[in-house]
Design a protein around this motif. Structure first.
Motif, short mmCIF file in Angstrom:
data_model
loop_
_atom_site.label_atom_id
_atom_site.label_comp_id
_atom_site.label_asym_id
_atom_site.label_seq_id
_atom_site.Cartn_x
_atom_site.Cartn_y
_atom_site.Cartn_z
N ALA A 1 -16.56 -11.31 -3.42
CA ALA A 1 -15.33 -10.52 -3.50
C ALA A 1 -14.42 -11.13 -4.55
CB ALA A 1 -14.62 -10.47 -2.15
N VAL A 2 -13.74 -10.27 -5.30
CA VAL A 2 -12.77 -10.69 -6.31
C VAL A 2 -11.46 -9.97 -6.01
CG1 VAL A 2 -12.21 -10.80 -8.76
CG2 VAL A 2 -14.59 -11.02 -8.03
N PHE A 3 -10.37 -10.74 -5.99
CA PHE A 3 -9.04 -10.18 -5.75
C PHE A 3 -8.17 -10.48 -6.96
CE2 PHE A 3 -10.91 -11.56 -1.75
CZ PHE A 3 -10.86 -10.39 -0.99
N ARG A 4 -7.51 -9.45 -7.47
CA ARG A 4 -6.67 -9.62 -8.67
C ARG A 4 -5.30 -9.00 -8.43
NH1 ARG A 4 -5.37 -6.48 -13.13
NH2 ARG A 4 -6.84 -4.84 -12.48
N LYS A 5 -4.26 -9.81 -8.61
CA LYS A 5 -2.89 -9.30 -8.54
C LYS A 5 -2.50 -8.71 -9.89
CE LYS A 5 -1.24 -12.75 -5.18
NZ LYS A 5 -0.27 -13.85 -4.95
N TYR A 6 -1.73 -7.65 -9.86
CA TYR A 6 -1.22 -7.07 -11.11
C TYR A 6 0.04 -6.27 -10.82
CZ TYR A 6 -3.33 -2.57 -9.73
OH TYR A 6 -3.67 -1.41 -9.07
N LYS A 7 0.81 -6.07 -11.87
CA LYS A 7 2.02 -5.25 -11.79
C LYS A 7 1.94 -4.18 -12.86
CE LYS A 7 5.16 -8.83 -10.02
NZ LYS A 7 6.42 -9.59 -10.28
N LEU A 8 2.26 -2.97 -12.48
CA LEU A 8 2.25 -1.85 -13.42
C LEU A 8 3.54 -1.07 -13.27
CD1 LEU A 8 -1.33 -0.27 -13.43
CD2 LEU A 8 -0.22 -1.53 -15.27
N PRO A 9 4.07 -0.52 -14.38
CA PRO A 9 5.23 0.37 -14.27
C PRO A 9 4.88 1.60 -13.44
CG PRO A 9 4.90 -0.34 -16.54
CD PRO A 9 3.69 -0.78 -15.78
N ALA A 10 5.88 2.17 -12.83
CA ALA A 10 5.66 3.33 -11.96
C ALA A 10 4.99 4.48 -12.71
CB ALA A 10 7.00 3.79 -11.37
N ARG A 11 5.36 4.69 -13.97
CA ARG A 11 4.78 5.80 -14.73
C ARG A 11 3.27 5.61 -14.92
NH1 ARG A 11 3.78 4.79 -20.08
NH2 ARG A 11 3.95 7.01 -20.55
N ASP A 12 2.81 4.36 -15.11
CA ASP A 12 1.38 4.11 -15.28
C ASP A 12 0.63 4.30 -13.98
OD1 ASP A 12 1.72 3.60 -17.95
OD2 ASP A 12 1.88 1.43 -17.71
N VAL B 1 5.66 -2.22 -10.14
CA VAL B 1 5.26 -2.22 -8.74
C VAL B 1 4.14 -3.23 -8.56
CG1 VAL B 1 4.38 -0.82 -6.83
CG2 VAL B 1 5.89 0.22 -8.55
N GLU B 2 4.26 -4.08 -7.57
CA GLU B 2 3.26 -5.13 -7.31
C GLU B 2 2.06 -4.52 -6.59
OE1 GLU B 2 2.86 -9.48 -5.09
OE2 GLU B 2 4.78 -8.41 -5.15
N CYS B 3 0.88 -4.76 -7.16
CA CYS B 3 -0.35 -4.18 -6.61
C CYS B 3 -1.44 -5.25 -6.57
CB CYS B 3 -0.82 -2.99 -7.45
SG CYS B 3 0.41 -1.68 -7.66
N MET B 4 -2.57 -4.88 -5.99
CA MET B 4 -3.74 -5.76 -5.95
C MET B 4 -5.00 -4.92 -6.03
SD MET B 4 -4.94 -8.58 -3.07
CE MET B 4 -3.56 -9.65 -3.41
N HIS B 5 -5.94 -5.40 -6.86
CA HIS B 5 -7.25 -4.76 -6.97
C HIS B 5 -8.27 -5.65 -6.26
CE1 HIS B 5 -10.78 -3.14 -9.56
NE2 HIS B 5 -10.67 -2.49 -8.42
N MET B 6 -9.03 -5.05 -5.38
CA MET B 6 -10.04 -5.79 -4.61
C MET B 6 -11.41 -5.18 -4.87
SD MET B 6 -8.02 -5.82 -0.96
CE MET B 6 -6.22 -5.88 -0.89
N ILE B 7 -12.35 -6.02 -5.24
CA ILE B 7 -13.76 -5.63 -5.34
C ILE B 7 -14.51 -6.45 -4.31
CG2 ILE B 7 -15.84 -5.70 -6.76
CD1 ILE B 7 -14.18 -3.56 -7.77
N VAL B 8 -15.02 -5.80 -3.26
CA VAL B 8 -15.65 -6.51 -2.15
C VAL B 8 -17.01 -5.90 -1.86
CG1 VAL B 8 -13.42 -7.13 -1.14
CG2 VAL B 8 -14.57 -5.04 -0.40
N GLU B 9 -17.89 -6.74 -1.32
CA GLU B 9 -19.18 -6.23 -0.88
C GLU B 9 -18.98 -5.25 0.28
OE1 GLU B 9 -21.46 -9.71 0.03
OE2 GLU B 9 -22.15 -9.93 -2.05
#
Length: 448
Positions: free
Chosen positions: A168-179, A205-213
């Motif tokens: 599993a890989v977890f990545r924090k990211y922030k994107l503008p609301a329009r994106d 906006v603070e988000c997280m992308h998760m790629i998990v088995e």
């Protein structure tokens, strides 16, 4: 686990890794100051190397980073080609298909919108300094080409499964609301839409992308789940069952019991870099004292500021008797230790070159006094020194990115219909063979 439990697991991984960020921060400050924002926030226009006295450790890391690109992905030649694994030879039709796949892959990878060179160059810097890098391969938002990205290690965490592979890989990211609204049409939280309506489209906006088995989230037809989670509003924006992990976690040297790797270069060079910075500061201070020594003035005799610049005048009491000693004189400075300090600094620079393998990466040049036998022996020595360094990197760096690129392109029809694949290739394991200046040296040695 549901999405909230997965997010709690990810936050636990980031929390446990907090002490590792301190090591990465110190390594970055000494060798890669552009990345030195693991524990601090850099403002635009910051002087990255303001605290350093010598730039030599930075140059050593930069040279190793450049060597990785030159040795692993030389642009002057086709550095990879598709082939069957385990020594299996395809028939003539299979060879033509593999050659077609190689050229198609190369065009897609080196297309300017894919940003392949940019991502690989950033990855080389992280790999050489921190011993690992996180890159992604996926289709772009228009789904008409590939997109390569390299991510900050500060924002990524991962875990291994029982086989030692990334589960599993977890990545924090922030994107503008329009994106976010553009990427996840109709799937964002209502508060994100409110930002658009309130004329705040650029608020992040603070988000997280998760790629998990699959077995970590829920059973699916494909081996992985891709989950985009709005951390700020605790809202799942997207869940997609997918065939690939999307992220390549490329690790240089690992130790048992940890999913994180390290760079043998910077681990060995960090004490030497600290020593060189301290010695350089001492030598600079000693040299300045020798060239511009501190002054000694007699009390109540010097009547003005001491002007030690060219053409300056220092006023002295006219009634002072010079036989009692100089009213103003330079302090006696012993500079006998300067050559010794300079010699120690040269030794530290030589040690840093060895830490970054730079003494093993220069191919011996043929001189007029060298025989063919001596040249052959020196080339053998070069191969013995460079092969243990770059051979594992070929499979870890090149192998992962090529495998994931091929899988994405194959599943999205870039090579045509799977039914059109030659029978000699069906049910066979397709891999890659690589070419590099090191392989050229090995072939030249064979020829000699």
């Amino acid at each position: 686990m549901d999405i909230k439990q997965l997010h709690e697991t990810a936050e636990g991984l980031f929390s446990k890794r907090s002490s590792l960020l301190l090591l990465w921060q110190e390594q970055a400050e000494n060798f890669y100051p552009q990345r030195a924002d693991f524990t601090v926030t850099r403002s635009l226009g910051s002087d990255f190397a303001a605290d350093l006295m010598s730039s030599y450790p930075l140059l050593c890391q930069r040279d190793l980073q450049d060597q990785l690109g030159v040795m692993l992905r030389p642009t002057a030649k086709e550095w990879f080609e598709t082939a069957l694994q385990h020594g299996v030879e395809p028939d003539n039709e299979g060879k033509r298909w593999l050659e077609y796949a190689t050229k198609t892959m190369r065009r897609a990878m080196y297309s300017p919108p894919s940003q392949f060179n940019k991502a690989m160059k950033e990855g080389d810097g992280d790999y050489s300094c921190f011993g690992q890098t996180v890159t992604s391969v996926r289709l772009n938002s228009m789904r008409n080409g590939l997109l390569y990205r390299c991510y900050h290690l500060r924002d990524c965490a991962w875990i291994e499964n029982a086989d030692g592979k990334i589960a599993a890989v977890f990545r924090k990211y922030k994107l503008p609301a329009r994106d976010l609204v553009k990427l996840f049409k109709g799937k964002v939280h209502s508060k994100v839409n409110d930002l658009i309506r309130n004329n705040k489209p650029l608020e992040e906006v603070e988000c997280m992308h998760m790629i998990v088995e699959s077995d970590m989230y829920q059973e699916g037809k494909m081996p992985y789940w891709s989950l985009h989670y709005d951390v700020q509003n605790k809202f799942l924006m997207e869940e997609v069952n997918t065939w690939n992990r999307e992220y390549n976690v490329e690790r240089w040297q690992t130790v048992s019991g940890s999913q994180y790797a390290f760079s043998p270069s910077t681990i060995a060079a960090l004490p030497e870099a600290r020593l060189l910075q301290s010695m350089t500061y001492t030598l600079l201070e000693a040299g300045e004292k020798t060239a511009n020594p501190p002054m000694v003035a007699t009390k109540d005799v010097v009547r003005s500021d001491v002007s030690i610049y060219a053409g300056g005048i220092t006023w002295v009491d006219r009634d002072y008797d010079e036989r009692l000693g100089d009213a103003l004189r330079s302090m006696s400075i012993d500079s006998k230790g300067l050559p010794f300090g300079a010699e120690m600094a040269r030794d530290s620079r030589s040690m840093l070159m060895q830490c970054f393998y730079l003494n093993k990466l220069s191919l011996p040049q043929r001189g007029p006094e060298m025989t063919a036998y001596e040249i052959g022996q020196r080339i053998q020595e070069y191969i013995r020194g460079a092969l243990p360094l770059f051979e594992p990197m070929e499979m870890e760096r090149n192998g992962q990115v090529c495998d994931l690129t091929f899988e994405i392109m194959f599943r999205n029809g870039a090579f045509g219909s799977p039914q059109d694949m030659p029978k000699s290739l069906s049910q066979k394991e397709i891999g890659f063979q690589f070419q590099s200046p090191l392989h050229d040296a090995i072939e030249a040695q064979k020829g000699q």
